[in-house]
Design a protein around this motif. Structure first.
Motif, mmCIF file in Angstrom:
data_model
loop_
_atom_site.group_PDB
_atom_site.id
_atom_site.type_symbol
_atom_site.label_atom_id
_atom_site.label_comp_id
_atom_site.label_asym_id
_atom_site.label_seq_id
_atom_site.Cartn_x
_atom_site.Cartn_y
_atom_site.Cartn_z
ATOM 1 N N GLY A 167 68.600 8.181 6.941
ATOM 2 C CA GLY A 167 69.055 8.380 5.572
ATOM 3 C C GLY A 167 67.998 8.120 4.520
ATOM 4 N N LEU A 168 66.849 7.541 4.927
ATOM 5 C CA LEU A 168 65.763 7.279 3.986
ATOM 6 C C LEU A 168 64.570 8.160 4.337
ATOM 7 C CD1 LEU A 168 65.840 3.376 3.681
ATOM 8 C CD2 LEU A 168 66.876 5.072 2.158
ATOM 9 N N ALA A 169 63.993 8.778 3.321
ATOM 10 C CA ALA A 169 62.883 9.700 3.557
ATOM 11 C C ALA A 169 61.608 8.977 3.962
ATOM 12 C CB ALA A 169 62.631 10.540 2.307
ATOM 13 N N THR A 170 61.434 7.754 3.483
ATOM 14 C CA THR A 170 60.231 6.973 3.781
ATOM 15 C C THR A 170 60.647 5.550 4.115
ATOM 16 O OG1 THR A 170 59.966 6.422 1.427
ATOM 17 C CG2 THR A 170 58.718 8.316 2.268
ATOM 18 N N ALA A 171 59.741 4.831 4.783
ATOM 19 C CA ALA A 171 59.998 3.428 5.111
ATOM 20 C C ALA A 171 58.681 2.707 5.257
ATOM 21 C CB ALA A 171 60.815 3.310 6.397
ATOM 22 N N TYR A 172 58.661 1.430 4.877
ATOM 23 C CA TYR A 172 57.450 0.637 5.041
ATOM 24 C C TYR A 172 57.023 0.619 6.511
ATOM 25 C CZ TYR A 172 54.507 -3.284 6.036
ATOM 26 O OH TYR A 172 53.484 -4.057 6.528
ATOM 27 N N GLY A 173 55.727 0.731 6.735
ATOM 28 C CA GLY A 173 55.176 0.609 8.077
ATOM 29 C C GLY A 173 54.986 1.920 8.803
ATOM 30 N N ILE A 174 55.496 3.010 8.254
ATOM 31 C CA ILE A 174 55.357 4.298 8.930
ATOM 32 C C ILE A 174 54.074 4.947 8.447
ATOM 33 C CG2 ILE A 174 56.462 6.474 9.498
ATOM 34 C CD1 ILE A 174 57.908 3.805 10.310
ATOM 35 N N GLY A 175 53.086 4.996 9.326
ATOM 36 C CA GLY A 175 51.758 5.444 8.943
ATOM 37 C C GLY A 175 51.638 6.954 8.843
ATOM 38 N N LYS A 176 50.497 7.368 8.282
ATOM 39 C CA LYS A 176 50.207 8.795 8.142
ATOM 40 C C LYS A 176 49.468 9.337 9.357
ATOM 41 C CE LYS A 176 49.971 8.414 3.080
ATOM 42 N NZ LYS A 176 50.267 7.003 2.985
ATOM 43 N N GLY A 177 49.081 8.448 10.283
ATOM 44 C CA GLY A 177 48.392 8.860 11.493
ATOM 45 C C GLY A 177 48.851 8.027 12.668
ATOM 46 N N ASP A 178 48.250 8.260 13.832
ATOM 47 C CA ASP A 178 48.695 7.573 15.035
ATOM 48 C C ASP A 178 48.238 6.126 15.120
ATOM 49 O OD1 ASP A 178 50.015 9.783 15.945
ATOM 50 O OD2 ASP A 178 48.330 10.539 17.117
ATOM 51 N N MET A 179 47.025 5.829 14.613
ATOM 52 C CA MET A 179 46.453 4.503 14.829
ATOM 53 C C MET A 179 46.073 3.781 13.550
ATOM 54 S SD MET A 179 46.494 3.911 18.072
ATOM 55 C CE MET A 179 45.433 2.470 18.121
ATOM 56 N N TYR A 180 45.676 4.515 12.522
ATOM 57 C CA TYR A 180 45.016 3.881 11.382
ATOM 58 C C TYR A 180 45.933 3.887 10.161
ATOM 59 C CZ TYR A 180 41.265 4.884 14.617
ATOM 60 O OH TYR A 180 40.501 4.978 15.754
ATOM 61 N N TYR A 181 46.884 2.991 10.161
ATOM 62 C CA TYR A 181 47.888 2.932 9.104
ATOM 63 C C TYR A 181 47.241 2.560 7.770
ATOM 64 C CZ TYR A 181 51.733 1.037 6.321
ATOM 65 O OH TYR A 181 52.615 0.759 5.320
ATOM 66 N N GLU A 182 47.509 3.342 6.745
ATOM 67 C CA GLU A 182 47.033 3.040 5.401
ATOM 68 C C GLU A 182 48.112 3.419 4.402
ATOM 69 O OE1 GLU A 182 46.047 1.874 2.289
ATOM 70 O OE2 GLU A 182 44.416 1.465 3.687
ATOM 71 N N PRO A 183 48.792 2.426 3.795
ATOM 72 C CA PRO A 183 49.901 2.736 2.887
ATOM 73 C C PRO A 183 49.471 3.191 1.505
ATOM 74 C CG PRO A 183 49.599 0.369 3.058
ATOM 75 C CD PRO A 183 48.644 0.989 4.044
ATOM 76 N N ALA A 184 48.254 2.847 1.084
ATOM 77 C CA ALA A 184 47.824 3.174 -0.272
ATOM 78 C C ALA A 184 47.724 4.685 -0.450
ATOM 79 C CB ALA A 184 46.485 2.515 -0.583
ATOM 80 N N GLY A 185 48.168 5.152 -1.629
ATOM 81 C CA GLY A 185 48.116 6.567 -1.935
ATOM 82 C C GLY A 185 46.991 6.894 -2.887
ATOM 83 N N GLU A 186 47.188 7.911 -3.680
ATOM 84 C CA GLU A 186 46.143 8.326 -4.611
ATOM 85 C C GLU A 186 46.164 7.432 -5.846
ATOM 86 O OE1 GLU A 186 43.944 10.406 -3.579
ATOM 87 O OE2 GLU A 186 45.046 10.695 -1.711
ATOM 88 N N GLU A 187 45.721 7.948 -6.975
ATOM 89 C CA GLU A 187 45.505 7.093 -8.133
ATOM 90 C C GLU A 187 46.789 6.457 -8.664
ATOM 91 O OE1 GLU A 187 42.948 8.526 -11.177
ATOM 92 O OE2 GLU A 187 41.754 9.739 -9.802
ATOM 93 N N LEU A 188 47.930 7.136 -8.551
ATOM 94 C CA LEU A 188 49.194 6.570 -8.996
ATOM 95 C C LEU A 188 50.061 6.238 -7.788
ATOM 96 C CD1 LEU A 188 50.019 8.834 -12.070
ATOM 97 C CD2 LEU A 188 49.014 6.525 -12.053
ATOM 98 N N PRO A 189 50.873 5.186 -7.860
ATOM 99 C CA PRO A 189 51.652 4.759 -6.689
ATOM 100 C C PRO A 189 52.705 5.775 -6.272
ATOM 101 C CG PRO A 189 51.561 3.027 -8.365
ATOM 102 C CD PRO A 189 51.046 4.273 -8.999
ATOM 103 N N GLU A 190 52.875 5.925 -4.965
ATOM 104 C CA GLU A 190 53.991 6.684 -4.422
ATOM 105 C C GLU A 190 55.274 5.883 -4.615
ATOM 106 O OE1 GLU A 190 55.699 8.044 -0.015
ATOM 107 O OE2 GLU A 190 53.711 7.127 -0.219
ATOM 108 N N VAL A 191 56.364 6.543 -4.971
ATOM 109 C CA VAL A 191 57.652 5.885 -5.130
ATOM 110 C C VAL A 191 58.486 6.139 -3.873
ATOM 111 C CG1 VAL A 191 59.770 5.710 -6.478
ATOM 112 C CG2 VAL A 191 57.584 6.147 -7.629
ATOM 113 N N GLN A 192 58.902 5.069 -3.203
ATOM 114 C CA GLN A 192 59.695 5.184 -1.986
ATOM 115 C C GLN A 192 61.113 4.679 -2.236
ATOM 116 O OE1 GLN A 192 57.615 3.107 1.145
ATOM 117 N NE2 GLN A 192 55.896 4.551 1.145
ATOM 118 N N GLU A 193 62.091 5.372 -1.675
ATOM 119 C CA GLU A 193 63.498 4.998 -1.833
ATOM 120 C C GLU A 193 63.860 3.915 -0.817
ATOM 121 O OE1 GLU A 193 67.302 7.704 -2.630
ATOM 122 O OE2 GLU A 193 66.710 7.710 -0.517
#
Length: 415
Positions: A167-193
Motif C-alpha cells: 500500500g506504500l509506494a516507497t519505504a525506508y531501506g529499499i535501495g536503488k540497486g542490489d548492493m549499494y544503498y543510497e537514500p539521498a536524492g538530488e538537490e531537493l528531498p524526495e517526499v515519501q508517504e
C-alpha cells in the motif's frame, strides 16, 4: 645529545604544519580532513554528514584548521577539549563531526609515529574478528526473503531485513540497486508517504516468513527508523518477540530518552539506538537505566575515537554493548577507524557494514577486509585507510539531500 634537545626535536616533528579539507563524490559525497606534521606524517579523518556535507567542510576550514596549525599532534586529548570546550557552542552534528575528523586524523598520526596499528594504541585487541551485519532490502516480502538468503550465501551470520510495505509506494531501506544503498536524492528531498498502521501490520508477517526460511541460528535485525510513538514502538517490539530478533533499531526518536521506559516495560525484544547521537549526554539516561541493549553511536558523528571511548566505557558499566552505525554515508576512513575501535572495545556487540562501491574503494584504499560474516582490521600503522587525492579531484561534490516523509494526510513525519 641532551635529553631536552631530543625532546624538543621530537616535539617539532609532531607539530601540525598544515591541514586541508577534501570534498569528493565517488558515487556519493564524502568529506575528508587531511592533517600534516613537520615530520611529514599525514593523518586523515572522516567528516561526512549526509546531506549537510558542506556545513562540516566550512566549519573545519573556517574555524577549526586555523586553530590546529602549530599544535602538537600527539596531544589528542588537549586538542579535543580545546575544540569542544573552547568553541562555547557545544555539541550538535556539525561540530561533533568536525571534532571527530580531527580526532581520527590525530590518532592516525600517533599510531603511524609509533609504528603500530591503531588498535594497539587503544590497548590491544579484545577479539580476533569483528561480527558485522549486512543489509537485505526487498521491494516486497518475497523479494526480501530472497535477499536475506543471498546474504546468507555471502557468509553473513547477521542480516538486517527491510521490505516495502503493501500500500506504500516507497519505504525506508529499499535501495536503488542490489548492493549499494543510497537514500539521498538530488538537490531537493524526495517526499515519501508513510502509514504506521500498515507498517506495524506487515512487519511481523515478514519476520515470521524469514524465520521459516533461515531457521533459528541466523541473527535477524530490523530498523524502524524513528517512525513510531513510544506506545506504537512497544506494541511492535512485543509483536516481534516470537521471531527472536537480534535487535530492533531506532523505534522512536530518542531525544526523549525517557520514552524508552515505556517501551522497555512491554517488550523483551533487544533495543538499539544512537546513530544520530553526538555526545554522551544524548544516551546517558538510556544507558544508566538500561533502557537499551546496544548503543549505535559512531566515530564520525560522536566526536571521534576519544569521545566514543567514553560512551562505550559508560555503556560497559551497565552491560550495554556497542553496535556502531556503518552505512555507506560514512567513508572507508570511518570504517577503518571503527574496526580498530571494535577490535579493542571490551563490550563490543556488532558492527554495521555496508559495502562501498568499487570507485569509492579506489579513492580510499584500505587494508581492512571482509571474510564470511566478519571484518578484520589491518596491521598497517595507523587506521589503515588512505586517500587518493588526485582521483578524488576527478569526482567533485554533487548536492544531494536525504528524503522526508509525510503521513497520508500530508503531515510531515520522521523519515
Amino acid at each position: 645529545m641532551a635529553e631536552a634537545e631530543r625532546t624538543d626535536g621530537s616535539a617539532r616533528e609532531r607539530t601540525i604544519t598544515g591541514a586541508r579539507v577534501v570534498v569528493c563524490s565517488p558515487g556519493r559525497n564524502f568529506v575528508t580532513l587531511v592533517i600534516e606534521t613537520q615530520a611529514g606524517v599525514v593523518g586523515i579523518g572522516d567528516a561526512t554528514l549526509n546531506g549537510r556535507e558542506l556545513s562540516v567542510a566550512s566549519y573545519l576550514t573556517d574555524h577549526v584548521i586555523p586553530n590546529l596549525i602549530g599544535r602538537d599532534a600527539s596531544r589528542i586529548e588537549d586538542v579535543w577539549q580545546f575544540l569542544y570546550r573552547g568553541a562555547y557552542w557545544r555539541r550538535g552534528p556539525v561540530t561533533m563531526s568536525a571534532i571527530a575528523a580531527v580526532d581520527t586524523a590525530l590518532w592516525d598520526i600517533k599510531a603511524k609515529m609509533a609504528g603500530m596499528p591503531l588498535y594497539q594504541l587503544l590497548g590491544g585487541k579484545s577479539r580476533e574478528r569483528v561480527l558485522v551485519y549486512g543489509h537485505a532490502n526487498g521491494k516486497d516480502l518475497e523479494h526480501t526473503v530472497d535477499e536475506v538468503l543471498r546474504y546468507k550465501e555471502m557468509g553473513y551470520e547477521a542480516i538486517r531485513a527491510q521490505s516495502g510495505v503493501p500500500g506504500l509506494a516507497t519505504a525506508y531501506g529499499i535501495g536503488k540497486g542490489d548492493m549499494y544503498y543510497e537514500p539521498a536524492g538530488e538537490e531537493l528531498p524526495e517526499v515519501q508517504e508513510w502509514d504506521t498502521r500498515a507498517y506495524m501490520t506487515f512487519v511481523p508477517k515478514l519476520f515470521e516468513r524469514l524465520r521459516e526460511k533461515v531457521g533459528p541460528e541466523t541473527k535477524l535485525l530490523h530498523d524502524a527508523h524513528h517512525r513510531m510513538t513510544p506506545q506504537e514502538a512497544a506494541r511492535l517490539g512485543k509483536s516481534l518477540e516470537p521471531y527472536d530478533l537480534f535487535w530492533l533499531e531506532d523505534l522512536t526518536p530518542a531525544e526523549n530518552q525517557e520514552a524508552f521506559r515505556l517501551i522497555r516495560q512491554h517488550t523483551t525484544t533487544p533495543l538499539a539506538v544512537g546513530e544520530v547521537f553526538n555526545t554522551i549526554h544524548d544516551c546517558r539516561t538510556l544507558i544508566e537505566e538500561q533502557l537499551i541493549d546496544y548503543i549505535r553511536a559512531t566515530v564520525v558523528h560522536a566526536g571521534g575515537i576519544t569521545h566514543l571511548r567514553r560512551i562505550a566505557d559508560l555503556a560497559g558499566l551497565y552491560q550495554v554493548r556497542t553496535g556502531s552505525h556503518g552505512a555507506t554515508d560514512l567513508s572507508p576512513v570511518c570504517m577503518g577507524a571503527a574496526l580498530h575501535f571494535d577490535s579493542w572495545v571490551p563490550n563490543f556487540g556488532i558492527q554495521e557494514y555496508m559495502m562501498h562501491t568499487e570507485l569509492t574503494d579506489e579513492v580510499f584504499p584500505h587494508d581492512y577486509r571482509f571474510e564470511r560474516g566478519f571484518m578484520h582490521c589491518g596491521e598497517t600503522p595507523g587506521h589503515g585507510v588512505t586517500l587518493d587525492e588526485k582521483l578524488a579531484a576527478k569526482h567533485p561534490y554533487k548536492p544531494r539531500q536525504l528524503p522526508v516523509a509525510r503521513l497520508r494526510d500530508g503531515t510531515l513525519w520522521n523519515w
